[in-house]
Design an enzyme around this catalytic site. Structure first.
Site, mmCIF file in Angstrom:
data_model
loop_
_atom_site.group_PDB
_atom_site.id
_atom_site.type_symbol
_atom_site.label_atom_id
_atom_site.label_comp_id
_atom_site.label_asym_id
_atom_site.label_seq_id
_atom_site.Cartn_x
_atom_site.Cartn_y
_atom_site.Cartn_z
ATOM 1 N N ASP A 1 -4.971 -10.507 -0.746
ATOM 2 C CA ASP A 1 -3.670 -11.186 -0.624
ATOM 3 C C ASP A 1 -2.854 -11.036 -1.908
ATOM 4 O O ASP A 1 -3.356 -11.314 -3.004
ATOM 5 C CB ASP A 1 -3.878 -12.673 -0.325
ATOM 6 C CG ASP A 1 -2.569 -13.358 0.009
ATOM 7 O OD1 ASP A 1 -1.686 -12.726 0.605
ATOM 8 O OD2 ASP A 1 -2.428 -14.548 -0.351
ATOM 9 N N HIS A 2 -1.608 -10.622 -1.763
ATOM 10 C CA HIS A 2 -0.706 -10.401 -2.908
ATOM 11 C C HIS A 2 -1.256 -9.341 -3.860
ATOM 12 O O HIS A 2 -1.067 -9.424 -5.075
ATOM 13 C CB HIS A 2 -0.404 -11.724 -3.640
ATOM 14 C CG HIS A 2 0.609 -12.553 -2.902
ATOM 15 N ND1 HIS A 2 0.322 -13.169 -1.720
ATOM 16 C CD2 HIS A 2 1.907 -12.847 -3.166
ATOM 17 C CE1 HIS A 2 1.390 -13.825 -1.282
ATOM 18 N NE2 HIS A 2 2.367 -13.641 -2.129
ATOM 19 N N HIS B 1 5.049 0.163 -0.606
ATOM 20 C CA HIS B 1 5.838 -0.738 0.232
ATOM 21 C C HIS B 1 4.833 -1.760 0.748
ATOM 22 O O HIS B 1 3.646 -1.681 0.424
ATOM 23 C CB HIS B 1 6.496 0.040 1.380
ATOM 24 C CG HIS B 1 5.519 0.583 2.354
ATOM 25 N ND1 HIS B 1 4.814 1.746 2.119
ATOM 26 C CD2 HIS B 1 5.065 0.110 3.528
ATOM 27 C CE1 HIS B 1 3.994 1.974 3.119
ATOM 28 N NE2 HIS B 1 4.115 0.999 3.990
ATOM 29 N N GLU C 1 -0.323 -4.894 11.652
ATOM 30 C CA GLU C 1 0.420 -4.476 10.456
ATOM 31 C C GLU C 1 1.889 -4.881 10.557
ATOM 32 O O GLU C 1 2.486 -5.360 9.595
ATOM 33 C CB GLU C 1 0.293 -2.962 10.298
ATOM 34 C CG GLU C 1 0.801 -2.431 8.979
ATOM 35 C CD GLU C 1 0.803 -0.909 8.939
ATOM 36 O OE1 GLU C 1 0.172 -0.349 8.049
ATOM 37 O OE2 GLU C 1 1.474 -0.272 9.793
ATOM 38 N N HIS D 1 3.511 -5.218 3.556
ATOM 39 C CA HIS D 1 3.456 -5.847 4.871
ATOM 40 C C HIS D 1 2.881 -7.257 4.768
ATOM 41 O O HIS D 1 2.137 -7.567 3.849
ATOM 42 C CB HIS D 1 2.543 -5.049 5.808
ATOM 43 C CG HIS D 1 2.979 -3.647 6.063
ATOM 44 N ND1 HIS D 1 4.102 -3.345 6.793
ATOM 45 C CD2 HIS D 1 2.469 -2.457 5.672
ATOM 46 C CE1 HIS D 1 4.249 -2.023 6.847
ATOM 47 N NE2 HIS D 1 3.274 -1.457 6.170
ATOM 48 N N CYS E 1 6.146 6.155 4.310
ATOM 49 C CA CYS E 1 4.924 5.438 3.900
ATOM 50 C C CYS E 1 4.299 6.039 2.647
ATOM 51 O O CYS E 1 3.388 5.441 2.071
ATOM 52 C CB CYS E 1 3.897 5.445 5.025
ATOM 53 S SG CYS E 1 4.485 4.591 6.478
ATOM 54 N N HIS F 1 0.848 -1.190 0.000
ATOM 55 C CA HIS F 1 0.000 0.000 0.000
ATOM 56 C C HIS F 1 0.888 1.246 0.000
ATOM 57 O O HIS F 1 2.102 1.182 0.144
ATOM 58 C CB HIS F 1 -0.994 0.003 1.167
ATOM 59 C CG HIS F 1 -0.413 0.176 2.537
ATOM 60 N ND1 HIS F 1 -1.167 0.546 3.626
ATOM 61 C CD2 HIS F 1 0.855 0.027 3.009
ATOM 62 C CE1 HIS F 1 -0.398 0.608 4.699
ATOM 63 N NE2 HIS F 1 0.820 0.301 4.358
#
Lengths: 137, 137, 137, 137, 137, 137
Positions: free
Chosen positions: C79-80, C39, C126, C41, C33, C14
């Protein structure tokens, strides 16, 4: 009001099975958890107690006492046991994690309330993905 | 040479018991682990594979393939099972964590070596305090 | 009333960025950020559901059903993925962890309340140091 | 209302000791924790703040600001210190985990409430088995 | 050859300090770790033992025996102690994690080698970010 | 010879993609990991250094120096970045975890070997289930 938590662990096997159902219905509802010979877990039991801090000790309750209450009354009866067959106070129930939390509350609550503090929560972690909490009502 | 690791988990029950011994000797050696109706754990299985990095993919081996090999050949056979009775490839052994590591090596090694990489280590974590590693010889 | 928790995980990227601000103001508020190319998580999503224990099953709600609701309606969509661009139900918001928790609540709450239990909390972890909880009001 | 959590860690030594008691009574109540030269822990401090999500940022409060408040006002004063002797704001108390939670609340609460959010909970994890929570009343 | 691991934990304080140096040089080298009154940690000690699996038990070595050797000879002497002053076998050394690993090896190696297995590794985890391993040479 | 380990963490996004292949072949090999806009992880980087214990300090190498080498030369360049586009020393490679380990070794090895110790292992944990180790040959 301060809340203290003590964690203890136990390893046990159980089987999720309703004896008034057919094998097939048990498998449909409980899946692999109804396997006839049982399966097992490393359970974590986390007991939260709330109370006032005693100014003489800085403690809500002596953690050594809390540990002894949990170990003597729960852990020693369930560790390395089959929860369906070996534990008198679990005899009448399906040993789901939900029901374990409720029964452990009933066992521990009067013993902890004797110490000038109050049981606040029983948490049981069954796997790294599944857990249950019970606050007594 | 780069080493990759894949972790999978399973929940199972077992009983440590040597059938050529008396109940009493079993209890003296295995303690609570010899409890007749079994006890259980959340096991973690960590498989380490070594190989050369393929310049076209950046991979030693596709982790999706490694995961499938582990799940299809080990996890699906042991998860939510009784390791003493339900698993054909564990039939002749005492299901100690040491023996699980050796048998899992024998199952996985030829399947992984087929992929152009080599099985390096089987690690099994039985509880947060106890684990075993086997390097195949 | 018993509370059950199910954990699922997803990996996503995100970028924290307010499109009505200058690049400079974005960097002053969001720091690293706001990096243009994003980047990422490994997020953990922990869903807490509360309800009465069904005496026939010992369950508040079947965890297999809860898992399916979470995976089909949240995990498979995030996801991904890039949370700023790939997820229709996140389109209009800044994908901070706070906003993820609120949107996931809105997606999951009606689906879980259909099962005779109630969504109690969405928790998103996170990083090992940062997490968020939302209780729906 | 959304709840955000920030974890920081510190390593410190302490001794549980009531100076108005004899050595013997201290040992009876506090056990090994009363050892004269102290013992130590890796503490985890988890601060929960509640507030409304700012629509311009998606944040309850900027975590970089929350981190700075915790590090500057708590961690820098307690990390690698002796909690009985080195920390001015702990001077008058027995440094039990309960009392640390209450004092940390008193230090952090006005600083966080200045930021348009509210301190909700101080949690201190002393060991993997022992922790404390304080909600400010 | 199979490797088994047993984890035990202890909480202790220490001070990194070379008595042949000035205070200033100690601070330059050891930083906050040279704080005069000490600081502390929850240490994890992980002992790896290697050996042949005994076909009668499925064990390299009985983990109950290994646990007793570690607890009686290390944990009971260091838990809730000041490692600079309270522990006879640490008297002549700077209690860095490296030196703890070497001394614990010297204490445990002959006791474990008596059991028909061999000490393979001493690992000490000082914090979630720092650890040390020693293989005996 | 003693081995010390330092853990640092970073959050980053990446995309697994071979630019000499079609989109379809990329999807067949890399699956969701080839998603065009990237996805991300909280990576853990664990650096193991081996050396002799300096009798004046009890250290193989000052952990504060090791931390600075890792943070200044790796973490500051990859944290909150897109590993495909933002990092000069990753430009020519597919940023698989295997390749990250090899490149990080090449960056860190000469810097650590300057300190009188030797880099022994780069370990990168990508998720709780996947990790990679590289020993430099």
């Amino acid at each position: 009001m301060v809340y203290i938590q003590r964690r203890e662990t136990f390893s046990a096997s159980h089987r999720l099975y309703n004896s008034s159902w057919t094998e097939e219905k048990n498998f449909n509802v409980f899946g692999k958890c109804s396997n006839k010979r049982g399966h097992g877990h490393n359970f974590q039991l986390i007991v939260t107690v709330k109370g006032i801090v005693n100014p003489e000790t800085g403690f809500v309750m002596n953690l050594a006492d809390l540990k002894n209450i949990i170990v003597n009354n729960i852990i020693d009866h369930v560790d390395h046991m089959n929860l369906n067959e070996d534990v008198p106070f679990l005899k009448e129930i399906i040993p789901s994690t939900e029901n374990l939390a409720i029964v452990f509350w009933e066992v521990l609550s009067p013993l902890i309330n004797n110490q000038g503090a109050n049981l606040h929560c029983i948490r049981i972690i069954e796997t790294e993905n599944n857990s249950v909490e019970y606050f007594g009502k």
